[in-house]
Design an enzyme around this catalytic site. Sequence first.
Site, PDB file in Angstrom:
ATOM      1  CG  HIS A 116       5.161 -20.578  -6.697  1.00  0.00           C
ATOM      2  ND1 HIS A 116       5.977 -21.380  -5.934  1.00  0.00           N
ATOM      3  CD2 HIS A 116       5.807 -20.448  -7.898  1.00  0.00           C
ATOM      4  CE1 HIS A 116       7.069 -21.717  -6.624  1.00  0.00           C
ATOM      5  NE2 HIS A 116       6.982 -21.169  -7.830  1.00  0.00           N
ATOM      6  CG  HIS A 149      10.287 -17.684  -7.727  1.00  0.00           C
ATOM      7  ND1 HIS A 149      10.863 -17.712  -8.973  1.00  0.00           N
ATOM      8  CD2 HIS A 149       9.577 -18.821  -7.623  1.00  0.00           C
ATOM      9  CE1 HIS A 149      10.484 -18.819  -9.599  1.00  0.00           C
ATOM     10  NE2 HIS A 149       9.710 -19.512  -8.796  1.00  0.00           N
ATOM     11  CD  GLU A 189      11.993 -21.407  -6.623  1.00  0.00           C
ATOM     12  OE1 GLU A 189      10.844 -21.598  -6.233  1.00  0.00           O
ATOM     13  OE2 GLU A 189      12.397 -21.796  -7.734  1.00  0.00           O
TER      14      GLU A 189
END
Length: 376
Positions: free
Chosen positions: A133, A204, A341
């Site tokens: 991420h 997210h 996502e």
Amino acid sequence: MSFIRQAAALTLWAAGCAGTGIMTEAKTIVKKQTFGQTADGASVDLYVLSNKNAMEAAIMNYGGIVVRLKTPDRNGKLEDIVLGMENLDGYLKGHPYFGCIVGRYGNRIAKGRFVLNGVEYKLAKNNGENHLHGGIRGFDKAVWTARETGAAGVEMSYLSKDGEEGYPGNLAVKVTYTLTDDNELRIDYSATTDKDTVVNLTNHSYFNLAGQGEGDILAHELMLNADRFTPVDSGLIPTGELRSVKGTPLDFTKPTAIGARIGQDDEQLKLGGGYDHNFVLNSGGGRLALAARVHEPRTGRVMEVWTTEPGVQLYTGNFLDGTIRGKGGKVYQRRYGFCLETQHFPDSPNQPEFPTTVLKPGGRYESTTIFKFAAK
Ligand code: BGC
């Protein structure tokens, strides 16, 4: 129902949405509220978007986080359906990416490195030996510059500097959230760069359509428009294979409760501790298409996910463990939320067979995802 009939019904619905979505500007309101300050003294504001149906999306410019999302159930009762922290301090102290914009690269890059134009770029290994991420200080921890748009929304801008978290190129990013009177939360992403780089942005949000903190999400019925997924290794890195979901617990081509097979003795489920997998969308990406539909039987809430992306990560909150006390004092136990996502596939910078995530100067990264809410 045959796939063709289902697709035709959806096309009609999509056409209806396209016809009315633009007309909503006048009715949706944006209210700006002070939300707090970061340790560096940057002020953080909350932009509360509400539409004619009293649906509400509250987004802050720290991490571009969707802090609150209120949608009606089948009786019109509004409930906040995303997990999050009680206040800014809670977010600053750390959380598992609740509601945020993830970047510069959503999901994992193997061993925190990739090669682009013959140059090796090294990234933080913030998830075992892998990069997750966007690194230690990803876009989820950035203070974005926010501006209300004319069209019932808020635009967030951020300049990610050349070398930030190890990535090459100054990347100018814009993310616009728009709430329509058709109960859609629309997210438009765009980015440009001054050097070749990689980009993969997503949101997210952890959803619980029964209401945040109201138990686990195992009874939610999920449909994924994906005949294949990308199997992973023990570090949750794709092996490179695009595997058929047929005959596996990852087959959500027909609506199935998330919990129906989650405990099965399946290698992929064991590796993920549940679902934590990228699905290869049948649309192939590049056009707005239905990726997922979720129905929560008790409240009747339905969420559809439409995206231009080729993939979607289904993450079922396997790592939530009851140590977080979130909004309204609710304790988030394992699988109290799920994420969908929308994304390019994990580890694409190291997997030449996957759709590319390379962005070059003069080009523009563009991506759209719509979360559309209804009740039945
Ligand atoms: C990843 C999970 C991770 C979660 C929270 C998801 O996108 O796939 O493995 O635990 O984000 O960080």
